[in-house]
Design an enzyme around this catalytic site. Structure first.
Site, PDB file in Angstrom:
ATOM      1  N   GLU A 472     -18.086  67.857  40.557  1.00  0.00           N
ATOM      2  CA  GLU A 472     -17.553  68.750  40.026  1.00  0.00           C
ATOM      3  C   GLU A 472     -16.975  70.036  41.117  1.00  0.00           C
ATOM      4  OE1 GLU A 472     -16.521  68.600  36.972  1.00  0.00           O
ATOM      5  OE2 GLU A 472     -17.668  66.950  36.192  1.00  0.00           O
ATOM      6  N   ASP A 527     -15.521  60.961  43.028  1.00  0.00           N
ATOM      7  CA  ASP A 527     -16.567  60.016  42.904  1.00  0.00           C
ATOM      8  C   ASP A 527     -16.988  59.556  44.468  1.00  0.00           C
ATOM      9  OD1 ASP A 527     -17.210  59.963  40.272  1.00  0.00           O
ATOM     10  OD2 ASP A 527     -15.934  58.045  40.263  1.00  0.00           O
TER      11      ASP A 527
END
Length: 626
Positions: A472, A527
C-alpha cells in the site's frame, strides 16, 4: 456460504464475532448507542413480526406520500413535490443522486455533488454474464411486477403500470453517458451552480429539491455544485418533460423507487423476490441456493450501515487489543523506514524525485486498526442521541436510521473535517491507499491469524502484514510509475522495468485464462516491490531483536518462514466462472500468479530456498520497478 480465499475466511470469522456480540444477553460495555445497535439488530432478526406485518407499513407510508396508482387512488400533485418528500424523508433519489463529497482539487473542502441515480438494472455494455441481456431485462421486469403485486396491486393494473414504468427506466438509463466518454470529455467533475442546473435541466425544481435534501442547510441559487454527468441531467430533464402529460407514470416510477428502496425492511416475500433477481445479476444462474444469504448476515449489514461507529467500537475491543495495535504500528514504522532508505537506490529516480518521494512518504496519513474517533465515547453517543429504536418495529427503525444517516451527511457539508471517514469498516479485511486523503488504511479485521498475531514469529507478521503494508505504501508513489508523470525520471531505465513486468505477467495463465498485464501493472509492481521491502524490513527488525527462538520445524529457517507466510496469505480457490469475472474487473493478478510472479522476481527467495540457476523459480531475468 462459499469461501474463496484467506480474506474471505477472516471476514467470515469477524462477522461471526460481530454476530455473537450483538446476540449476547449482556454487553461488555454499556452505552445507549450500543443498546440501540443491539435493539436494531434484534428487530431485524424478528422475522416472525416482520412477516406478520407484511407490506402494511410501506402501504401506510405510500398513502402519506400521496398514494400509488398500482395500489389505489393517488392524489395528483406536482412531481417535484413528491420528489422533495422522497429525498428529504426517505433517502430516495429517483432521477438523480445528490450527496456530499470532497472537491477533487481540494480534498479538505466538501461540496454537494450530483450524479445519475443508482440503477439496479445494469447497462448492456457493462453486462458480462453467462445469461443473455434479454433474460436480464425480463428478470428485472418480473421483479418490479412482483413488487407491485406484493404491495397489493391487481394483476392487470399492475402489469400495465409496471410496463410503463419499465419503459421510463429504460429511457432514463439511455441518457447516462458512458464513463469512458465522460473521462475523455473531462465531464466527471464539472463545477456549476444551482442556477446553471436550473437553466440546463429545467424540469427539476433544483433549489427546492436540494433544500429539501439538505435541510436545514441554507442553500441559494448561487450555491456551488459539482455535476458528474451534465449531459445525463439534460437528457433526464427532457425525458421528464416528454412524460409530463402522463404525470401518473412519473408518480408510478417515483413510488416504485421508494418501494424498491425500502422493501429490504419488509417481509420474507419481498426478500425472495429480490433474491431471484440477484441470482441473475450476480451469478448468471437461477440456482438461488448458491447466493442465498442467511438472515443474520443481512441484519449485520444493515446494522453496520446505520451503526458503523458503534459496531466498529464494539468489534475492535474484541479483536484488536492495544498490545496488537502497538506491535502493528512498530512493524509499520519499520516498513516505512525501509522504504525511505530504499528510495535512494531506485535507479530510475533522480535525486529530485528521491526527495519528493521521501517528502510524500513523510506527509502520509497512517491509520491502523480503526478511526480514532470511534473510541471517543461521548462523540459517538452524541451522534446517536436523538435516534429512537423500537424492539419490534424494524421498518420504522430503518426510517429512523435513514433520517439519522442524512443528518450525518449534512454534518460533512458543514464540518469539512468529517470527510475523513474510512472507505471500509474496521472489521473488514481490505487495506487501501486513499489518493484523495493521501492516507494508508489497515483495518483491525486484517490483524488476525494467519496474517498477524502478537505471539507469531516476526517472520510471519512481516511476511503477511508487512507485505500488505509495503504494498500500500508503494501505491502512494504510483504516479512515478507512469513515465509521462515523472519528468525528472530516467526515461530509459523505468520503461525497461515496466516492459519487463508486462511481458512477464502476460506470459502467465491460470486455468486457461490470461491476464491483462498492462491493466494489472501497478499492482504487480507493488507486489514485487512490496515483497522485497518487507523482507528487508524483516532483516532490519531481526537484527534489532536478538534472542529469536528456534522454530519447531526442523530444517525450516525464519527467513524461509517469511516467504511461506507471504504465500499462505494468498491461499484460496476459485471457480472458472469466478476467475473469468476476476480477470476482467480486478486490477490485481489472481492470487496464485501474485505469488508466482513476486517470488520469481525475488533473489532473496531463490537464495533462502537454494533454487538452482536453472530452476523456473529462479530465472536469470528478474523484473522490478522498485
Amino acid at each position: 456460504m462459499q469461501l474463496v480465499n484467506v480474506f474471505d475466511v477472516l471476514l467470515e470469522e469477524n462477522l461471526l464475532i460481530m454476530k455473537r456480540i450483538l446476540e449476547e444477553p449482556q454487553l461488555g460495555v454499556k452505552s445507549s448507542a450500543n443498546e440501540k445497535a443491539v435493539r436494531f439488530y434484534s428487530s431485524c432478526m424478528n422475522t416472525e413480526q416482520i412477516d406478520a406485518e407484511g407490506a402494511q407499513p410501506l402501504k401506510e407510508l405510500v398513502n402519506e406520500v400521496g398514494g400509488w396508482n398500482i395500489t389505489g387512488p393517488w392524489k395528483e400533485t406536482d412531481f417535484n413535490q413528491t420528489l422533495q418528500i422522497l429525498m428529504e424523508k426517505y433517502n430516495t433519489f429517483p432521477f438523480f443522486k445528490a450527496y456530499v463529497g470532497p472537491i477533487f482539487s481540494d480534498p479538505s473542502t466538501n461540496i454537494i455533488q450530483i450524479d445519475h441515480p443508482e440503477f439496479e438494472l445494469p447497462l448492456e455494455a457493462n453486462f458480462r454474464k453467462p445469461v443473455t441481456y434479454p433474460e436480464v431485462l425480463r428478470s428485472y421486469y418480473l421483479y418490479l411486477l412482483k413488487l407491485g403485486k406484493l404491495m397489493g396491486g391487481h394483476p392487470d393494473v399492475t402489469s400495465t403500470y409496471i410496463s410503463l414504468a419499465f419503459s421510463f427506466i429504460s429511457n432514463l438509463q439511455k441518457a447516462v453517458t458512458p464513463l469512458k466518454t465522460r473521462q475523455e470529455k473531462k465531464m466527471l467533475f464539472y463545477r456549476t451552480t444551482i442556477r446553471e442546473l436550473q437553466e440546463k435541466a429545467p424540469a427539476i425544481d433544483w433549489l427546492s429539491c436540494l433544500r429539501a435534501a439538505f435541510y436545514p442547510v441554507q442553500l441559494n441559487i448561487s450555491q456551488p455544485i459539482v455535476a458528474h454527468d451534465m449531459d445525463y441531467l439534460k437528457g433526464m430533464s427532457q425525458l421528464i418533460e416528454q412524460w409530463q402529460q402522463k404525470r401518473d407514470v412519473l408518480q408510478i416510477y417515483m413510488i416504485l423507487c421508494l418501494v424498491r428502496n425500502l422493501s429490504p425492511a419488509l417481509s420474507r416475500q419481498f426478500q425472495e423476490a429480490r433474491q431471484v433477481l440477484a441470482d441473475i445479476l450476480e451469478r448468471g444462474t437461477r440456482d438461488s441456493e448458491m447466493v442465498r444469504t442467511e438472515r443474520w448476515r443481512k441484519c449485520l449489514s444493515e446494522t453496520g450501515t446505520f451503526f458503523g461507529p458503534v459496531l466498529g467500537r464494539m468489534v475492535v475491543q474484541k479483536i484488536f487489543p492495544q498490545k496488537a495495535k502497538d506491535l502493528a504500528e512498530k512493524i509499520f514504522s519499520e516498513i516505512r523506514d525501509t522504504i525511505h532508505n530504499h528510495l535512494d537506490h531506485v535507479e530510475w529516480m533522480s535525486h529530485q524525485s528521491h526527495q519528493e518521494a521521501k517528502d510524500k512518504l513523510h506527509s502520509l496519513q497512517v491509520e491502523i486498526g480503526y478511526p480514532e474517533n470511534i473510541l471517543q465515547t461521548d462523540e459517538v453517543e452524541d451522534e446517536f442521541l436523538e435516534l429512537e429504536i423500537q424492539e419490534d418495529k424494524f421498518f420504522y427503525n430503518v426510517l429512523a436510521c435513514l433520517k439519522s444517516l442524512r443528518k450525518r451527511i449534512l454534518l460533512r457539508l458543514i464540518n469539512p473535517h468529517l470527510q475523513d471517514e474510512w472507505e471500509v469498516a474496521p472489521w473488514s479485511v481490505h487495506s487501501y491507499y486513499s489518493l484523495r486523503r493521501h492516507a494508508v488504511v489497515f483495518p483491525a479485521g486484517m490483524f488476525r491469524n494467519p496474517f498477524f498475531n502478537i505471539a507469531f514469529p516476526s517472520a510471519v507478521n512481516f511476511g503477511a502484514m508487512g507485505f500488505f503494508m509495503a504494498h500500500e505504501l508503494l501505491h502512494s508513489f504510483y504516479e512515478y510509475v507512469l513515465p509521462k508523470n515523472c519528468s525528472v525520471c530516467d526515461v530509459r531505465t523505468l520503461p525497461q522495468g515496466i516492459s519487463c513486468l508486462v511481458k512477464q505477467f502476460e506470459s502467465y495463465s491460470l486455468k486457461g485464462y490470461s491476464i491483462n498485464s498492462t491493466f494489472t501493472l501497478l499492482e504487480n509492481a507493488a507486489d514485487t516491490g512490496g515483497l522485497a521491502i518487507a523482507y528487508q524490513a524483516y532483516k532490519n527488525w531481526h537484527a534489532k531483536h536478538r534472542g529469536v527462538k528456534e522454530l519447531p520445524w526442523p530444517g525450516l529457517s525464519h527467513r524461509q518462514l517469511f516467504f511461506i507466510s507471504f504465500a499462505h496469505a494468498m491461499c484460496g480457490r476459485q471457480s472458472l466462472e469466478g476467475l473469468q469475472a476476476f480477470v476482467h474487473r480486478d486490477p490485481h493478478s489472481p492470487p496464485p500468479l501474485r505469488v508466482l510472479g513476486s517470488l520469481r522476481n525475488s533473489q532473496d527467495f531463490a537464495r533462502n530456498f537454494h533454487c538452482s540457476s536453472k530452476s523456473s523459480m529462479n530465472p536469470v531475468l528478474k523484473c522490478r520497478i522498485w
